[in-house]
Scaffold this motif. Sequence first.
Motif, mmCIF file in Angstrom:
data_model
loop_
_atom_site.group_PDB
_atom_site.id
_atom_site.type_symbol
_atom_site.label_atom_id
_atom_site.label_comp_id
_atom_site.label_asym_id
_atom_site.label_seq_id
_atom_site.Cartn_x
_atom_site.Cartn_y
_atom_site.Cartn_z
ATOM 1 N N MET A 138 0.744 -1.342 -0.032
ATOM 2 C CA MET A 138 -0.076 -0.041 0.041
ATOM 3 C C MET A 138 0.817 1.372 0.132
ATOM 4 O O MET A 138 1.925 1.099 0.568
ATOM 5 C CB MET A 138 -0.827 -0.048 1.190
ATOM 6 C CG MET A 138 -1.858 -1.149 1.378
ATOM 7 S SD MET A 138 -3.017 -0.859 2.588
ATOM 8 C CE MET A 138 -3.909 -2.586 2.679
ATOM 9 N N VAL A 140 1.178 -5.573 5.754
ATOM 10 C CA VAL A 140 1.069 -4.708 4.808
ATOM 11 C C VAL A 140 2.496 -4.143 4.616
ATOM 12 O O VAL A 140 3.119 -3.748 5.768
ATOM 13 C CB VAL A 140 0.011 -3.672 5.197
ATOM 14 C CG1 VAL A 140 0.214 -2.373 4.204
ATOM 15 C CG2 VAL A 140 -1.315 -4.220 5.257
ATOM 16 N N TRP A 178 4.358 -1.005 3.566
ATOM 17 C CA TRP A 178 4.024 0.658 3.200
ATOM 18 C C TRP A 178 4.913 1.333 2.489
ATOM 19 O O TRP A 178 6.404 1.258 2.783
ATOM 20 C CB TRP A 178 3.783 1.428 4.498
ATOM 21 C CG TRP A 178 2.613 0.786 5.387
ATOM 22 C CD1 TRP A 178 2.565 -0.036 6.460
ATOM 23 C CD2 TRP A 178 1.404 1.051 5.204
ATOM 24 N NE1 TRP A 178 1.343 -0.441 7.051
ATOM 25 C CE2 TRP A 178 0.338 0.250 6.144
ATOM 26 C CE3 TRP A 178 0.377 1.863 4.146
ATOM 27 C CZ2 TRP A 178 -0.949 0.399 6.149
ATOM 28 C CZ3 TRP A 178 -0.787 1.899 4.242
ATOM 29 C CH2 TRP A 178 -1.625 1.187 5.329
ATOM 30 N N ALA A 226 -3.185 -0.771 -2.853
ATOM 31 C CA ALA A 226 -4.243 -0.213 -2.222
ATOM 32 C C ALA A 226 -3.439 1.250 -2.054
ATOM 33 O O ALA A 226 -2.334 1.222 -2.004
ATOM 34 C CB ALA A 226 -4.964 -0.602 -1.096
ATOM 35 N N ILE A 277 -8.822 0.136 -3.287
ATOM 36 C CA ILE A 277 -8.230 -0.977 -3.563
ATOM 37 C C ILE A 277 -8.296 -1.267 -5.077
ATOM 38 O O ILE A 277 -9.164 -0.822 -5.713
ATOM 39 C CB ILE A 277 -9.207 -2.137 -3.271
ATOM 40 C CG1 ILE A 277 -9.170 -2.143 -1.593
ATOM 41 C CG2 ILE A 277 -8.477 -3.590 -3.596
ATOM 42 C CD1 ILE A 277 -10.356 -3.115 -1.039
ATOM 43 N N ASN A 324 -4.724 -5.874 -6.717
ATOM 44 C CA ASN A 324 -5.094 -6.849 -5.456
ATOM 45 C C ASN A 324 -5.664 -8.199 -5.450
ATOM 46 O O ASN A 324 -6.705 -8.153 -6.094
ATOM 47 C CB ASN A 324 -6.059 -5.958 -4.408
ATOM 48 C CG ASN A 324 -5.797 -6.212 -3.016
ATOM 49 O OD1 ASN A 324 -6.049 -7.459 -2.775
ATOM 50 N ND2 ASN A 324 -5.676 -5.147 -2.143
ATOM 51 N N THR A 326 -8.701 -7.591 2.089
ATOM 52 C CA THR A 326 -8.583 -5.954 2.306
ATOM 53 C C THR A 326 -9.816 -5.389 2.849
ATOM 54 O O THR A 326 -9.416 -4.565 3.453
ATOM 55 C CB THR A 326 -7.975 -5.619 0.794
ATOM 56 O OG1 THR A 326 -6.952 -6.409 0.402
ATOM 57 C CG2 THR A 326 -7.539 -4.246 1.008
#
Length: 536
Positions: free
Chosen positions: A57, A86, A88, A112, A360, A364, A370
């Motif tokens: 993400m 996740v 980042w 996302a 999203i 994905n 999610t």
Amino acid sequence: MKMRKTTAALLSVIVPLTVLSACSDGGTKKTESPQSKDTGVNKAGMPIVAEKINLKMIAGKAPTTASNWNEVMLWQEYEKQSNIHVTWEMVPTDNLTEKRNIMLAGGDYPDAFFTAGIPATDLLKYGTQGTFIKLNTLIDNYAPNLKKLLDQYPEVRKGLTMPDGNIYSFPTIYDPQFTSVLGGGKVWIRKEWLDKLGLKEPETTDDFYNMLKAFKEKDPNGNNQADEIPFEVVGLPSIISYFKGAWGLGTRGTRHANVDMDSSGKLRFIPTDPKYLEMLQYLNKLYSEKLIAEDIFTIQANQFYATGAKGLYGATITTSPYTLMNQPGYIGASALKGPHGDQVYSAVGSPLANSGAFVITDKNKYPEATVRWMDHLYGEEGSKMFFMGFEGKSYEKTASGDLQYTKEITNNPNGLTFEQALVKYVVWPGGGYPNMVQQKFFKGAESQPESIQAAEKFKKYMPNELWPTFNYTAEENTRMAALNADINTYVTEMAAKFVSGKAPFSEWDNYVATLKKMRLDEFMQIYQAAYDRYKK
């Protein structure tokens, strides 16, 4: 709401411990729960998935937030609960739009976008292209917390739904019961100056004028110097947003600065209305008599707060003089009654604060998981974790069973500010997040006692209906972009000229005629079409 500013000088925060299970995903405990046969996603409880999955993400990095969300306790602990990891990537908010557009155009984008701030035009564009996935069915099946909110507040659902009937994003929602946060920046008046001069809180526009005149002429701070600034604000729009309610304008809130609905039920373009002219004349009177600071058109925020910290403002518009200027003793103003008896608190926004906070993408592989991961943060336990963090670390229980931030946060031994100490535990400082902002968990300036008291004053004068931003079709967006560039820019420029005296009011008719030449009729026709869709 400017989250990064509202939290900068917070002290102790206390939150009720009550947990409402009706909107919970089951807290932090792992529970037996039904699985989706198709996806292996638990529809309730934790973990969300039996086998760990990995997501990538991108999040906007505000100046006050932690530089690396991969190290923040919130996401580390949530991974243990949910079994979702996740990774980042942080992008400075100033560059986020450009970076996102480049990624989307090149096809190299994450699973996302979080704290995305994606405008409705892009939600529709990339949603219809399939880049942002449709969420309607996923919300029904895997997002009980958000679904409950959308059912409870249909105006939020309407504002979130694009013209093609689809929802492509998770929003920032302001709790409609949290009146103070809906009001955002409020008009504040220095009470000790009122008391010293024997003045009551202003109830009418004439009262407000007389109060400012007394602040300017009667030395309320008692230093025998004419250094008082009767009324200081950053920019004219916030002044107009507040005062237009005294002329019966702004009847649907601040998300629509130039359009509202008149008493006959028709859409009205506010800046050509005769009452708008009267309001500008009133503000010109304040400005010409130097009751409004002469630098409102040029003053920058840092200078505004620095001067405010000296205690020189008799009245101002901001989120909180206490938290932002370290100035206690201000009281919030209510709605003023205007010359025709109108009394609307027009400076209040929609509960749908940001429609494009989280999306999203079609990259994905785990959209169901999610959605559940995101939805948990809208529930009671998830929201408490998101805003307050973790017991024994960022908050503790009091003897009465309430929650409060630890002294590490409120009085950091290493001299860290509130936000600097907090962001290693949570990520909400900086704003733009997908969640429900509630008084019991969000404890920024809007939750301070003086803000709550101010909201109680103006609550009864708020519009009965607060419109979210309307959504337009692709064709309408193209036309509105061109029309807005001319019309809204011209309205803003001429408002400043009328108030400052650079344009005489004898030019009003020419001003209205110019707007009509800018195809104001077409602008309002498109607005009407968007409004009609919203009402359906």
